[in-house]
Design a protein around this motif. Structure first.
Motif, PDB file in Angstrom:
ATOM      1  N   ALA A 226     -32.854 -23.981 -37.374  1.00 40.53           N
ATOM      2  CA  ALA A 226     -31.536 -23.348 -37.406  1.00 40.53           C
ATOM      3  C   ALA A 226     -31.169 -22.941 -38.833  1.00 40.53           C
ATOM      4  O   ALA A 226     -30.653 -21.837 -39.066  1.00 40.53           O
ATOM      5  N   PRO A 236     -33.351 -13.903 -33.797  1.00 40.04           N
ATOM      6  CA  PRO A 236     -31.960 -13.460 -33.601  1.00 40.04           C
ATOM      7  C   PRO A 236     -30.970 -14.464 -34.172  1.00 40.04           C
ATOM      8  O   PRO A 236     -31.193 -15.675 -34.123  1.00 40.04           O
ATOM      9  N   VAL A 237     -29.855 -13.963 -34.684  1.00 39.79           N
ATOM     10  CA  VAL A 237     -28.867 -14.828 -35.312  1.00 39.79           C
ATOM     11  C   VAL A 237     -28.312 -15.839 -34.315  1.00 39.79           C
ATOM     12  O   VAL A 237     -28.057 -17.003 -34.657  1.00 39.79           O
ATOM     13  N   TRP A 238     -28.147 -15.405 -33.033  1.00 47.37           N
ATOM     14  CA  TRP A 238     -27.586 -16.328 -32.041  1.00 47.37           C
ATOM     15  C   TRP A 238     -28.481 -17.533 -31.799  1.00 47.37           C
ATOM     16  O   TRP A 238     -28.029 -18.584 -31.335  1.00 47.37           O
ATOM     17  N   SER A 239     -29.773 -17.411 -32.135  1.00 51.57           N
ATOM     18  CA  SER A 239     -30.675 -18.537 -31.906  1.00 51.57           C
ATOM     19  C   SER A 239     -30.359 -19.716 -32.821  1.00 51.57           C
ATOM     20  O   SER A 239     -30.716 -20.855 -32.516  1.00 51.57           O
ATOM     21  N   ALA A 241     -27.365 -20.968 -33.396  1.00 48.97           N
ATOM     22  CA  ALA A 241     -26.444 -21.822 -32.650  1.00 48.97           C
ATOM     23  C   ALA A 241     -27.171 -22.573 -31.538  1.00 48.97           C
ATOM     24  O   ALA A 241     -26.918 -23.771 -31.307  1.00 48.97           O
ATOM     25  N   LEU A 242     -28.095 -21.898 -30.870  1.00 46.06           N
ATOM     26  CA  LEU A 242     -28.858 -22.549 -29.804  1.00 46.06           C
ATOM     27  C   LEU A 242     -29.724 -23.674 -30.358  1.00 46.06           C
ATOM     28  O   LEU A 242     -29.785 -24.781 -29.779  1.00 46.06           O
TER      29      LEU A 242
END
Length: 458
Positions: A226, A236-239, A241-242
């Motif tokens: 992260a 991807p940027v959303w990864s 948070a995941l």
């Protein structure tokens, strides 16, 4: 023959110098491990150029090694107690040496990261057994001298790493940073076969907490991935948070597992000792502050046009200061100073050194001063802090306490690499130095807390 330990030749076993020969052999592993830790960061810029990747991608050359090492130290140590420490130590050298050669021949970054994972497996097999081999080889009255020899081997490897790395990268290229391990490893294998004693008493077999190993490794890997995504890794940027959620979930599951497992990796009951938590947190921050500049300084000086050799010479001030203090503080500091006082003095020195790193210009002629002061301060702080941690652990749980110290060392080193890379990506070198200063202030706070707790209880 490949699954049993062979005895030393009779002339070696009967020699009055047998224990020195055994300890000297262990020093090969101590030297190689610390040399590797301090030499690899000098390959970052050449790797970026050759493989056309980002700093966040290159940092996994270090992170993959550190995460694997941290996750495997405790379980490998338990396997070694059952199967034989000499056997596992020699297999560790063989794996480490073969993987080093593979790293030097890696065709791409992904392959290099994979080979670093294998190299860390070999390093775990060595490091999990080194102290045990030293303490079982030396006579009781020579124990402190034997451990001092091992510390000297570690200090020498740490101090020589930046200079050797600068010479190799400048003269031969980054691949020889890994290739230099091969001749040393072959020599150590031969020496270990003839000079290391067999394990006198093996422990009874027991089940290793494999789910705990996987959950700990999964949590730390997801957390650092992260950070790498936030640092510019090609995901991807959303990864981010995941991955952060996955790290938190795996960490929670790990803690629950440790409460119910009969032989946990992390004995949570020990953390009820009030001095232990602050000591472990301070140790983690200490190793973070030790290895963070090994990433920051090469980036700063490379951007300023410095050569790898010049960068390595400047960077040597940090591990050299650490080596001098770690091996000489016992003789130079007043004997009346307690571990708490030594820890506070070292922590205050860390704060002063990193304040200088923030305030002074980032030039090759200036940087050795704050780096040397930081190394000297950490060389005073970390041994004193680790001693306090081990004294807070009951004698019956000394092995578990040692495993906790090793885990904080690996995690601190990994977080240091990731935190500096993130700060450089989001801001600049001064922000990265301020980040390290913040962790140094946390070291000072944890040291004061542990000492206050001890005073109240006494």
């Amino acid at each position: 023959m490949l699954t049993t330990e062979r005895a030393r030749p009779e002339p070696v076993r009967r020699s009055p110098r047998a224990w020195r020969l055994a300890v000297g052999t262990v020093c090969f592993g101590a030297f190689m491990g610390q040399l590797d830790a301090s030499i690899v960061t000098l390959t970052y810029q050449p790797l970026r150029t050759e493989f056309h990747t980002t700093p966040a991608g290159v940092e996994w050359v270090s992170l993959s090694y550190l995460l694997t090492l941290t996750a495997l130290l405790v379980p490998v140590g338990r396997v070694s107690d059952v199967r034989g420490r000499k056997l596992m130590y020699l297999y560790g050298f063989a794996v480490f040496t073969a993987a080093s050669a593979a790293c030097g021949l890696a065709p791409g970054l992904a392959a290099l990261v994979l080979f670093r994972v294998v190299q860390a497996l070999g390093a775990a097999m060595m490091q999990a057994n080194s102290v045990a081999l030293v303490t079982t080889s030396a006579p009781p009255e020579r124990m402190r001298a034997a451990l001092g020899m091992q510390a000297a081997g570690q200090a020498l490897g740490l101090a020589l790493g930046p200079t050797v790395g600068g010479v190799l990268v400048s003269a031969l290229g980054w691949r020889w940073v890994f290739g230099v391990n091969v001749p040393i490893g072959v020599l150590a294998l031969v020496a270990g076969h003839y000079l290391l004693p067999r394990t006198r008493q093996c422990a009874a077999g027991g089940r290793i907490d494999l789910p705990g190993v996987l959950l700990l490794g999964g949590s730390t890997t997801a957390a650092l991935l992260a950070l790498s995504v936030a640092s510019g890794l090609g995901l991807p940027v959303w990864s981010a948070a995941l991955l952060g959620a996955a790290a938190a979930g795996a960490g929670w599951a790990f803690l629950r597992r440790q409460r119910s497992c009969p032989r946990p990796l992390l004995d949570l009951a020990l953390l009820r000792e009030r001095r232990l938590g602050p000591g472990l947190l301070g140790g983690l921050c200490g190793y973070l502050v030790l290895f963070g500049p090994l990433v920051l300084v090469p980036v700063v000086l490379t951007r300023a046009g410095s050569t790898p050799l010049a960068t390595g010479l400047v960077l040597t001030a940090l591990p050299l200061g650490f080596a001098l203090a770690a091996t000489g503080a016992e003789r130079l500091l007043p004997a009346a100073w307690s571990d708490g006082l030594r820890g506070r003095a070292g922590a205050a020195g860390c704060v002063a050194a990193l304040a200088l790193l923030v305030l002074l210009p980032a030039e090759a002629a200036v940087l050795p001063l704050p780096l040397a002061l930081l190394g000297l301060s950490l060389g005073v702080y970390l041994p004193a802090n680790n001693t306090q941690v081990m004294r807070a652990v009951p004698a019956t749980a000394a092995g578990t306490g040692g495993g906790m110290v090793n885990m904080t060392r690996g995690l601190g080193t990994a977080v240091g690499v990731a935190a500096v890379t993130l700060a450089l990506h989001l801001a600049d070198a001064r922000t990265a130095a301020l980040t390290l200063l913040g962790f140094a202030l946390l070291i000072l706070a944890t040291t004061s807390l542990a000492t206050t707790t001890t005073s109240r209880r006494s």
